[in-house]
Scaffold this motif. Sequence first.
Motif, short mmCIF file in Angstrom:
data_model
loop_
_atom_site.label_atom_id
_atom_site.label_comp_id
_atom_site.label_asym_id
_atom_site.label_seq_id
_atom_site.Cartn_x
_atom_site.Cartn_y
_atom_site.Cartn_z
N ALA A 1 -9.62 19.49 2.84
CA ALA A 1 -10.29 18.84 3.98
C ALA A 1 -10.02 19.61 5.27
CB ALA A 1 -9.79 17.41 4.11
N PHE A 2 -10.84 19.33 6.27
CA PHE A 2 -10.70 19.95 7.60
C PHE A 2 -10.58 18.85 8.64
CE2 PHE A 2 -12.83 22.95 4.93
CZ PHE A 2 -12.30 24.18 5.30
N LEU A 3 -9.69 19.08 9.60
CA LEU A 3 -9.57 18.16 10.72
C LEU A 3 -9.95 18.95 11.97
CD1 LEU A 3 -8.64 15.31 11.58
CD2 LEU A 3 -6.32 16.19 11.78
N TYR A 4 -11.12 18.63 12.53
CA TYR A 4 -11.62 19.42 13.67
C TYR A 4 -11.18 18.82 14.99
CZ TYR A 4 -14.43 21.85 10.25
OH TYR A 4 -14.82 22.59 9.18
N GLU A 5 -10.68 19.69 15.85
CA GLU A 5 -10.26 19.27 17.20
C GLU A 5 -11.45 19.30 18.14
OE1 GLU A 5 -7.13 22.20 17.49
OE2 GLU A 5 -5.67 20.58 17.56
N ALA B 1 -6.65 10.80 5.32
CA ALA B 1 -5.70 10.07 4.47
C ALA B 1 -6.39 9.60 3.19
CB ALA B 1 -5.13 8.88 5.23
N ARG B 2 -7.65 9.19 3.33
CA ARG B 2 -8.41 8.71 2.16
C ARG B 2 -8.62 9.87 1.18
NH1 ARG B 2 -13.01 6.32 4.64
NH2 ARG B 2 -11.61 4.75 5.48
N MET C 1 0.84 -1.21 0.00
CA MET C 1 0.00 0.00 0.00
C MET C 1 0.87 1.26 0.00
SD MET C 1 -2.67 1.08 2.95
CE MET C 1 -2.60 2.78 3.39
N TYR C 2 0.51 2.21 -0.85
CA TYR C 2 1.28 3.46 -0.93
C TYR C 2 1.04 4.29 0.34
CZ TYR C 2 2.90 7.99 -2.51
OH TYR C 2 3.56 9.19 -2.62
N LYS C 3 2.15 4.77 0.94
CA LYS C 3 2.01 5.61 2.13
C LYS C 3 2.23 7.07 1.75
CE LYS C 3 2.79 2.30 5.75
NZ LYS C 3 3.28 2.14 7.10
N LEU C 4 1.40 7.91 2.32
CA LEU C 4 1.43 9.33 1.96
C LEU C 4 2.56 10.06 2.67
CD1 LEU C 4 -2.39 9.75 2.40
CD2 LEU C 4 -1.23 9.94 0.22
N LYS C 5 3.18 11.00 1.93
CA LYS C 5 4.23 11.82 2.54
C LYS C 5 3.58 13.09 3.04
CE LYS C 5 7.47 9.88 -0.65
NZ LYS C 5 7.80 10.02 -2.05
N ALA C 6 3.71 13.32 4.35
CA ALA C 6 2.98 14.46 4.93
C ALA C 6 3.92 15.44 5.62
CB ALA C 6 1.97 13.95 5.95
N VAL C 7 3.50 16.71 5.61
CA VAL C 7 4.18 17.73 6.38
C VAL C 7 3.11 18.41 7.24
CG1 VAL C 7 4.13 19.38 4.44
CG2 VAL C 7 5.72 19.75 6.28
N VAL C 8 3.44 18.66 8.50
CA VAL C 8 2.48 19.24 9.43
C VAL C 8 3.05 20.55 9.97
CG1 VAL C 8 1.18 18.88 11.58
CG2 VAL C 8 1.73 16.92 10.12
N ILE C 9 2.27 21.63 9.86
CA ILE C 9 2.70 22.90 10.45
C ILE C 9 1.76 23.16 11.63
CG2 ILE C 9 3.04 25.38 10.08
CD1 ILE C 9 3.14 23.58 7.01
N GLU C 10 2.29 22.97 12.81
CA GLU C 10 1.50 23.08 14.05
C GLU C 10 2.33 23.80 15.10
OE1 GLU C 10 -0.81 23.47 16.26
OE2 GLU C 10 -1.92 21.64 15.74
N THR C 11 1.81 24.92 15.57
CA THR C 11 2.58 25.73 16.52
C THR C 11 2.51 25.17 17.95
OG1 THR C 11 0.65 27.15 16.64
CG2 THR C 11 2.44 27.91 15.24
N ASP C 12 1.45 24.45 18.24
CA ASP C 12 1.25 23.94 19.60
C ASP C 12 1.90 22.56 19.76
OD1 ASP C 12 -0.21 24.14 22.21
OD2 ASP C 12 -1.06 22.27 21.42
N SER C 13 2.80 22.45 20.77
CA SER C 13 3.57 21.21 20.90
C SER C 13 2.69 20.02 21.29
CB SER C 13 4.71 21.40 21.91
OG SER C 13 4.17 21.72 23.17
N ARG C 14 1.71 20.24 22.15
CA ARG C 14 0.82 19.14 22.57
C ARG C 14 0.05 18.59 21.37
NH1 ARG C 14 -2.44 20.49 28.06
NH2 ARG C 14 -0.70 20.35 29.50
#
Lengths: 227, 107
Positions: free
Chosen positions: A107-111, A122-123, A1-14
Amino acid sequence: MYKLKAVVIETDSRSRIKLKQAMAICGSFTSPVFCRDFTEGSAVIHGGSDYDVVFIAERAGPEHVAAFLEKARQSPYSKHAAYVIIQDASQKTRALVGAKVLDGIHAFLYEPYSVDDVISIARIAGQVKLSHLRAREKAAVTLVLKDSMIQIDKIALLQIRGNPVERELERLDKMCASLDKVKTLTPDLFGEAATAAFAQAPRPQSSVEYQEYGGVSRRVQAKLDEK
Amino acid sequence: MKRDFPAQQTIVISDDLYSAEACSSLAWQIDNTPKQAGETIALDFRNVRIITSFALRTILEAHHQCKRAQASISIQNARGAVLAIINSIRLHRFISIGQTNNSGKTR
């Protein structure tokens, strides 16, 4: 299965740690890169590696997000990526979602989010990658077909003039052989591209215009003689 | 014992396809051939020596017409350069190519 290459920009360490764990459980990503701010993020997306998905936490401010998005889309390494905004569920309004979609957010990822939410992301990212790949391959097929149309008409002209065409047929064959390299070339994809390309095929000239070239006209010949 | 063969209609293309008139005539013949599900429209290229990109456009349009009618299209008796061109541009992937025993009569 192909795995996606991701980059995350998140200022909050937690939140960074939480997302890292969710992505590890999800199993659809390969060693995601985590950035603490947009400066670091910009360096990563221009760093020479292709990325399939870019997560951007909106807590840094919408104007920073917009500026980063513009830069990211210009980078050859992330211009075809899926863009995902991470934001608090309380900020979810139809107007905001609409505006972000117009900005090119996929897409949106809601906390607070679950691993299932990350799997859904991912889909979506996988679908975006496939559609970009398909669009790029269709463009490549169209280019080959447009070149082949010129070659086909050249062969026709040589045949009308009674000249040999074997070499030109070989060239056409080589030109079109590159179509076999397109991994996802289905009859449908080929049909779509071929119909669009051949719809622009020029109307053949009248047979009078195909007459053998007999050299320059008398007027031009006279001028040449004068010189 | 009676055997059922799939129905086939043959369109004999009488001229080289380098003039606009010849291409238009081919398009007219194809447009006016009734297409039925399960039927094959065979384009008989035995008299065709020269083919242009404009003629291939007509063939692609015929393919779409046939697909809509759940019929299929087949290129028959194409020789030399015509067949080489059709093979090169991979049209054979969705348009069948073959020799026919049909005498070339249009039904």
